[in-house]
Design a protein around this motif. Structure first.
Motif, mmCIF file in Angstrom:
data_model
loop_
_atom_site.group_PDB
_atom_site.id
_atom_site.type_symbol
_atom_site.label_atom_id
_atom_site.label_comp_id
_atom_site.label_asym_id
_atom_site.label_seq_id
_atom_site.Cartn_x
_atom_site.Cartn_y
_atom_site.Cartn_z
ATOM 1 N N ASP A 1 0.815 -1.214 0.000
ATOM 2 C CA ASP A 1 0.000 0.000 0.000
ATOM 3 C C ASP A 1 0.848 1.263 0.000
ATOM 4 O O ASP A 1 0.491 2.261 -0.640
ATOM 5 C CB ASP A 1 -0.923 0.027 1.219
ATOM 6 N N LYS B 1 -0.607 -4.472 -13.488
ATOM 7 C CA LYS B 1 -1.660 -4.147 -12.530
ATOM 8 C C LYS B 1 -3.058 -4.300 -13.124
ATOM 9 O O LYS B 1 -4.037 -4.381 -12.383
ATOM 10 C CB LYS B 1 -1.449 -2.733 -11.991
ATOM 11 N N PRO C 1 -3.043 -0.642 -6.882
ATOM 12 C CA PRO C 1 -4.210 -0.888 -6.044
ATOM 13 C C PRO C 1 -3.790 -1.339 -4.646
ATOM 14 O O PRO C 1 -2.860 -2.137 -4.504
ATOM 15 C CB PRO C 1 -4.947 -2.007 -6.786
ATOM 16 N N HIS D 1 2.467 -10.195 -3.939
ATOM 17 C CA HIS D 1 3.132 -10.464 -5.225
ATOM 18 C C HIS D 1 4.237 -9.447 -5.480
ATOM 19 O O HIS D 1 5.318 -9.798 -5.976
ATOM 20 C CB HIS D 1 2.103 -10.430 -6.354
ATOM 21 N N GLU D 2 3.980 -8.204 -5.113
ATOM 22 C CA GLU D 2 4.970 -7.149 -5.299
ATOM 23 C C GLU D 2 6.210 -7.423 -4.464
ATOM 24 O O GLU D 2 7.347 -7.205 -4.905
ATOM 25 C CB GLU D 2 4.339 -5.805 -4.905
ATOM 26 N N MET E 1 4.834 -6.326 -12.387
ATOM 27 C CA MET E 1 3.533 -6.962 -12.564
ATOM 28 C C MET E 1 2.601 -6.066 -13.370
ATOM 29 O O MET E 1 2.708 -4.831 -13.338
ATOM 30 C CB MET E 1 2.906 -7.308 -11.221
ATOM 31 N N LYS F 1 -4.078 -6.874 -14.391
ATOM 32 C CA LYS F 1 -4.482 -8.262 -14.192
ATOM 33 C C LYS F 1 -4.612 -8.611 -12.712
ATOM 34 O O LYS F 1 -4.601 -9.782 -12.341
ATOM 35 C CB LYS F 1 -3.478 -9.193 -14.877
ATOM 36 N N ILE F 2 -4.727 -7.591 -11.877
ATOM 37 C CA ILE F 2 -4.927 -7.811 -10.441
ATOM 38 C C ILE F 2 -6.420 -7.782 -10.158
ATOM 39 O O ILE F 2 -7.086 -6.772 -10.397
ATOM 40 C CB ILE F 2 -4.210 -6.736 -9.613
ATOM 41 N N HIS G 1 -3.225 -8.931 -1.854
ATOM 42 C CA HIS G 1 -2.612 -9.845 -2.822
ATOM 43 C C HIS G 1 -1.633 -9.116 -3.741
ATOM 44 O O HIS G 1 -0.651 -9.694 -4.198
ATOM 45 C CB HIS G 1 -3.661 -10.612 -3.626
ATOM 46 N N LYS G 2 -1.890 -7.847 -4.002
ATOM 47 C CA LYS G 2 -0.920 -7.056 -4.765
ATOM 48 C C LYS G 2 0.351 -6.886 -3.959
ATOM 49 O O LYS G 2 1.470 -7.023 -4.483
ATOM 50 C CB LYS G 2 -1.531 -5.703 -5.113
ATOM 51 N N GLN H 1 -3.807 -13.971 -17.708
ATOM 52 C CA GLN H 1 -2.376 -14.135 -17.514
ATOM 53 C C GLN H 1 -1.770 -15.010 -18.617
ATOM 54 O O GLN H 1 -0.646 -14.786 -19.066
ATOM 55 C CB GLN H 1 -2.102 -14.761 -16.141
#
Length: 478
Positions: free
Chosen positions: A324, A356, A329, A337-338, A354, A358-359, A333-334, A442
């Motif tokens: 964050d 974004k 976003p 993965h980040e 990544m 596809k999040i 889950h972002k 993906q």
């Protein structure tokens, strides 16, 4: 100062602890610093405990409608304290689980307030000063305040509720999501500022539990990031449940009284007053960047968030940011993965930022909402000639058998290439369905691949297939 760590992560939320575990897997000597709770806001005051509350509300709803299923349930009631206790218990259990995972992977936990004192230069480790915290007691086995060194420092400090001047939370009548998750009693009336995921989930929970709920949204559409058609259907369902919704409206002032609050709301050039027992402020979040020493070290801050290159790297070598605090976003889950991408980049593994787009995003209200990719409007704005497919829940046997015939699955394709640009859903269990489309995007799956995929029967997932078929004039069950 202790021997330097390879990686020191500030913040033990979803992004922080997942990054720490992956770092340990890659052979790094790793530590994570936190001042309040392992698992962060998501596990302790966000994603997980709200789902526990919403599950209680869902069961309460079904008990109230038992006759529709040929069942009898008389004198149905609820115990607010027990509902909250269950929610907190779920969080507590998972909080302990995070601690066990960190211990299993030999990640050191350092308890306190962290501040970066010097940026890494060449092979010289950066220094992190950890001061005593009064926010929470340290977990067993954690290290305490002191000076620590690390070759790589990752900021994963998350975000907190945005405060509107003049409508500051007081923990009694004006709530943030913290107070909304632990009510001592169920309020009889509630005003919710903001119709994003947080606001709508609490509106849904409290309405199901019997409160009179009004939602005020500044923008013309509730759930502003969602497809307009999906948001409109959701609004109809919410209003049918008795939630009052005001869009294009703004709370200008709030006066606190002995028994509640009175808000002045402006919409269409007119003002009205709304009185409620409680007000929930759910108007977004801001990054936790204060007192970390970032700006003094030369880290770029943009709009209150840490600027990165898409792989976690800041403008200062050796300092990184994920989750964050590194921008939208703002989803757990972002962040996870980040964090993995960041630490694998540090290791020298092949990585790329990544996508974004596809999040997926999920809102766990009743009905649920889930989406990934471009909305129909955004796709058109970007110049795509689109084909749109729709399939209603009322055409699906499993949905009817579940007693959930209201909902819609919508897909957006590029007419020229057959590329799936976006998918948007409203209805029962769509938060579990959306991942099918995420995987398809993906893997760069086309409409032909999806049309020739066999979906099991009877399932809600069949509607995903039918929505694709509808985009190409081949739908079967409507």
């Amino acid at each position: 100062m202790s021997d330097p760590y390879d990686v020191l992560i500030i913040g033990a939320g979803p992004g922080g602890y997942v990054t720490a575990i992956r770092a340990a897997q890659l052979g790094f000597r790793t530590a994570v610093v936190d001042r309040e709770h392992l698992g962060g806001i998501c596990l302790n005051w966000g994603c997980i405990p709200t789902k526990a509350l919403l599950r209680s509300a869902e069961i309460f709803h079904y008990l109230q409608h038992a006759k529709e299923y040929g069942l009898s349930a008389e004198g149905v009631s609820f115990d607010t304290a027990a509902i909250v206790k269950r929610s907190r218990g779920v969080s507590g259990r998972l909080n302990g689980g995070v601690g066990m995972l960190l211990k299993k992977n030999k990640v050191d936990v350092i308890w306190g307030e962290a501040r970066i004192e010097a940026a890494p230069k060449g092979t010289t480790p950066g220094r992190v000063a950890v001061a005593q915290t009064t926010r929470a007691e340290a977990p067993k086995g954690a290290k305490g305040p002191g000076a620590y060194a690390a070759k790589h420092i990752i900021v994963a400090t998350g975000a907190r509720p945005r405060v509107i001047p003049g409508i500051e939370p007081d923990k009694r009548q004006i709530w943030t999501y913290y107070e909304a998750m632990v009510p001592e009693t169920m309020p009889k009336s509630l005003l919710v500022m903001g119709s994003g995921a947080i606001g709508i989930e609490f509106a849904s929970f409290y309405r199901t539990m019997g409160a009179e709920v009004t939602v005020v949204e500044l923008l013309p559409q509730i759930l502003p990031v969602e497809d307009a058609e999906i948001a409109a259907l959701a609004r109809k369902r919410f209003e049918k449940q008795g939630i009052r919704i005001l869009t294009g409206a703004k709370v200008t002032t709030v006066a606190k009284g002995q028994d509640g609050v009175t808000a002045t709301v402006e919409a269409d050039g007119k003002a009205q007053t709304i009185t409620a027992e409680k007000l929930i402020s759910a108007v977004g979040v801001v990054g936790n960047i204060e007192n970390l020493g970032l700006e003094a070290l030369g880290v770029t801050i943009e709009r209150g968030l840490v600027a990165t290159d898409g792989l976690g790297r800041t403008a200062v070598p050796g300092i990184y940011a994920i989750g964050d605090v590194a921008g939208p976003p703002m989803l757990a889950h972002k962040a996870e993965h980040e964090g993995v991408l960041c630490i694998e980049t540090i290791k020298g593994l092949p990585t790329h930022p990544m996508d974004k787009g596809k999040i997926p995003g999920c809102t766990y209200c009743q009905p649920q909402i889930a989406s990934v990719g471009l909305t129909e409007a955004k796709a058109k704005e970007q110049g795509f000639d689109v084909r749109v497919g729709r399939f209603p829940f009322m055409g699906n046997g499993k949905a009817i058998a579940l007693g959930e015939p209201d909902g819609l699955i919508k897909t957006v394709f590029d007419r020229k290439t057959g590329q799936l640009l976006g998918a948007h859903m409203v209805g029962a269990e769509v938060t579990e369905l959306i991942q099918g489309y995420v995987v398809a995007m993906q893997l760069e799956t086309t409409e032909e691949d999806l049309m020739h995929t066999v979906f099991p029967h009877p399932t809600l997932s069949e509607m995903m297939h039918e929505s694709v078929l509808d985009a190409y004039g081949r739908v079967i069950h409507v």
